[in-house]
Write an enzyme that holds these catalytic residues in place. Structure first.
Site, mmCIF file in Angstrom:
data_model
loop_
_atom_site.group_PDB
_atom_site.id
_atom_site.type_symbol
_atom_site.label_atom_id
_atom_site.label_comp_id
_atom_site.label_asym_id
_atom_site.label_seq_id
_atom_site.Cartn_x
_atom_site.Cartn_y
_atom_site.Cartn_z
ATOM 1 N N ARG A 211 22.138 -10.422 20.811
ATOM 2 C CA ARG A 211 21.561 -10.795 22.110
ATOM 3 C C ARG A 211 22.374 -11.908 22.781
ATOM 4 O O ARG A 211 22.330 -12.103 23.987
ATOM 5 C CB ARG A 211 20.120 -11.271 21.872
ATOM 6 C CG ARG A 211 19.346 -11.541 23.112
ATOM 7 C CD ARG A 211 17.877 -11.749 22.804
ATOM 8 N NE ARG A 211 17.125 -11.689 24.030
ATOM 9 C CZ ARG A 211 16.924 -12.736 24.824
ATOM 10 N NH1 ARG A 211 17.395 -13.907 24.488
ATOM 11 N NH2 ARG A 211 16.257 -12.589 25.946
ATOM 12 N N GLY B 170 6.267 -12.077 26.649
ATOM 13 C CA GLY B 170 6.385 -12.161 25.201
ATOM 14 C C GLY B 170 5.186 -12.857 24.600
ATOM 15 O O GLY B 170 4.348 -12.249 23.935
ATOM 16 N N CYS C 192 11.919 -20.486 24.106
ATOM 17 C CA CYS C 192 13.346 -20.574 24.426
ATOM 18 C C CYS C 192 13.828 -22.019 24.506
ATOM 19 O O CYS C 192 13.181 -22.854 25.142
ATOM 20 C CB CYS C 192 13.548 -19.887 25.771
ATOM 21 S SG CYS C 192 15.203 -20.025 26.357
HETATM 22 P P1 IMP Z 1 7.615 -15.649 27.177
HETATM 23 O O1 IMP Z 1 6.843 -14.532 27.801
HETATM 24 O O2 IMP Z 1 7.546 -16.910 27.997
HETATM 25 O O3 IMP Z 1 7.237 -15.889 25.758
HETATM 26 O O4 IMP Z 1 9.162 -15.226 27.213
HETATM 27 C C1 IMP Z 1 9.627 -14.039 26.646
HETATM 28 C C2 IMP Z 1 11.098 -13.895 26.949
HETATM 29 O O5 IMP Z 1 11.852 -14.946 26.348
HETATM 30 C C3 IMP Z 1 11.744 -12.641 26.396
HETATM 31 O O6 IMP Z 1 11.489 -11.491 27.131
HETATM 32 C C4 IMP Z 1 13.221 -13.014 26.394
HETATM 33 O O7 IMP Z 1 13.837 -12.823 27.644
HETATM 34 C C5 IMP Z 1 13.185 -14.501 26.131
HETATM 35 N N1 IMP Z 1 13.532 -14.824 24.729
HETATM 36 C C6 IMP Z 1 13.174 -14.183 23.599
HETATM 37 N N2 IMP Z 1 13.633 -14.810 22.503
HETATM 38 C C7 IMP Z 1 14.318 -15.877 22.959
HETATM 39 C C8 IMP Z 1 15.040 -16.926 22.298
HETATM 40 O O8 IMP Z 1 15.090 -17.044 21.074
HETATM 41 N N3 IMP Z 1 15.657 -17.833 23.120
HETATM 42 C C9 IMP Z 1 15.598 -17.749 24.480
HETATM 43 N N4 IMP Z 1 14.890 -16.822 25.127
HETATM 44 C C10 IMP Z 1 14.261 -15.883 24.376
#
Ligand code: IMP
Length: 504
Positions: free
Chosen positions: A418, A381, A319
């Site tokens: 989104r 994620g 993000c």
């Molecule tokens: P991670 O587990 O730290 O990889 O975060 C996953 C989360 O990031 C997802 O569940 C979303 O809420 C958020 N997310 C997914 N795609 C994006 C993006 O392109 N930009 C910002 N946040 C994102």
């Protein structure tokens, strides 16, 4: 004058847990990780409970049917990504709901005309070594044979050799009909000393494969998450634009829970979406909303009727929202604030609205911290993107296996819904990146290891369940120098690549 939040905006890595009293009852085997997925009234039980506090992110690179099945088998739930047509998303939900445990529809199917080079490419990409062969290469086409690693020798065979020249042809395979039970399939596997049993219909079309290893693991899944018809539970993402078309298709396909997928959830768009669902389905359709990062946002979505509320803006690994727009809040501070609001809301209204901490989990101990801070469950994620079951390719980059992982707000995903702020103009900037994450093997092994750590830390805090953890946890902020103290320091490591997780 603007509102200033007191204190700083902290992340998980800035906290540690101070151990509490551990009684002889506090052993990992006694720890329950059961947790509510959807809201419930005081004195009642939630209609859906998770057996482990993990859900997979609503993302193209994370939540397809294969990961959804693997996660439900462990006791968590996936939210199939909504950045595809409603029909395609509904088809994925259907695939999970129609999955018969133990009967695998292979996504690594060959045609007789393909070559050894194709086999090796699929093996490297998917990790699969057993591949069925059908006339047209579809998983349910006319069954022609099977290829395993015993059918070729990489060091000797010509890469151009055709599959039909080295596969075990259908006439030499032990097969069974589609009405055979899993138990009988397993007996056939044992009696014939084979590893894979193709299930073929009366017209000779492949239906599925039964693997020897799957039957054993199926028997040892005490936490699997099933509905009343013994089908796996699955969730699905929706957006605030096409819900009138998408929601009926997902409900019809059998989705057990929905979630509005949005980078910023404190909006009238979410209110309208929730109202539409309540008007058309009452409380029979469960739907989470978000994301928010403070008490005000939580209360708004709880009042709008959300079944759970998701917390997190800008903390996800892919993000760049904070850099692009300057909005967000440290995930730990946001979570603590929202969980406090959830408890106050429960006191006031008698309705418990579970909180999901979404994004920013980097180390396994972050999971325990998030749960101690009050999260009912976690959305991950990056964590799940690394596993065999995620829908992306496994690649070899500079000698290391990696998997691809891209944000929903990246140019690659093009999930503009989104980030919807109304109007017809598409956003002209991205909020996410396209990346690689280290490949980590099967979901089950990794989830087992992570949750063993969570359970053992809970024991250190004297907690046997998540409610007790929230109540008993003692959290402390750490200084930047104590972060250094927390890792190996002032020693010369013998092997800097050594794996800190012991796997049997
Ligand atoms: P991670 O587990 O730290 O990889 O975060 C996953 C989360 O990031 C997802 O569940 C979303 O809420 C958020 N997310 C997914 N795609 C994006 C993006 O392109 N930009 C910002 N946040 C994102």
């Amino acid at each position: 004058m603007a509102t200033f939040f007191e204190g700083e905006s902290h992340t998980f890595s800035e906290y540690l847990l101070v151990p509490g009293y551990t009684s002889s009852q506090n052993i990992p085997a006694n720890v329950s990780l059961d947790t509510p997925l959807v809201k419930y009234r005081k004195g009642e039980e939630p209609s859906i409970k998770l057996h482990i506090p993990m859900v997979s992110a609503i993302m193209q690179a994370v939540s397809g049917p294969r990961l959804a099945i693997a996660l439900a088998q462990e006791g968590g739930i996936s939210f199939i990504y909504g950045s595809q047509t409603p029909d395609d998303e509904a088809a994925m939900v259907r695939e999970v709901k129609s999955y018969k445990a133990g009967f695998v529809v292979s996504d690594s199917t060959l045609t007789p005309e393909m070559t050894l080079a194709d086999v090796l490419e699929i093996r490297d990409r998917t990790g699969h070594t057993t591949m069925p062969v059908t006339e047209d290469g579809t998983p349910t086409g006319k069954f022609c044979g099977i290829v395993t690693s015993r059918d070729y020798r990489v060091s000797r065979d010509d890469r151009g050799k055709k599959v039909k020249e080295f596969m075990t042809p259908a006439s030499e395979c032990v097969t069974t009909g589609t009405d055979t039970s899993l138990k009988v399939c397993n007996d056939i596997i044992w009696d014939n000393k084979i590893n894979t049993l193709p299930v073929v219909d009366k017209d000779g079309n492949l239906s599925s494969l039964v693997f020897r290893k799957d039957y054993d693991s199926h028997k040892s899944r005490p936490d699997e998450l099933l509905d009343e018809h013994k089908r796996y539970l699955v969730g699905a993402g929706i957006n605030t634009r096409d819900y009138a078309e998408r929601v009926p298709k997902l409900v019809d396909a059998g989705a057990d829970v929905l979630c509005i997928d949005s980078s910023e959830g404190y909006s009238e768009w979410q209110k309208l979406t929730l109202e539409w669902i309540r008007e058309n389905y009452g409380d029979s359709v469960k739907v989470g909303a978000g994301n928010v990062v403070d008490a005000e946002g939580f209360r708004f979505l709880a009042d709008c009727g959300a079944d759970f509320v998701k917390v997190g803006i800008g903390g996800g690994s892919i993000c760049i929202t904070r850099e692009q727009k300057g909005i967000g809040r440290g995930q730990a501070s946001a979570l603590i604030d929202v969980c406090r609001a959830r408890d106050e809301y429960f006191e006031e209204t008698g309705v418990y609205v579970p909180v999901c901490s979404d994004g920013g989990i980097v180390y396994d101990y972050h999971m325990t911290l998030a749960l101690a801070m009050g999260a009912d469950f976690l959305m991950l994620g990056r964590y799940f993107a690394r596993f065999d079951e995620s829908p992306t390719r496994r690649l070899n980059v500079n000698g290391s296996y990696v998997k691809e992982y891209w944000g929903e707000g990246s140019a690659r995903a093009r999930n503009w819904a989104r980030y919807d702020l109304g109007g017809s103009k598409k956003l002209s900037f991205v909020e996410g990146v396209d990346s690689y994450v280290p490949y980590a093997g099967p979901l089950k092994d990794n989830v087992d290891t992570s949750l063993t750590k969570v359970r053992s830390t809970m024991c250190n805090c004297g907690a046997l369940n998540l409610a007790e953890l929230r109540q008993k946890a003692k959290l402390t902020l750490v200084s930047s120098t104590s972060l250094v103290e927390g890792g190996a320091h002032d020693v010369i490591l013998k092997d800097s690549n050594s794996d800190v997780n012991f796997r049997s």
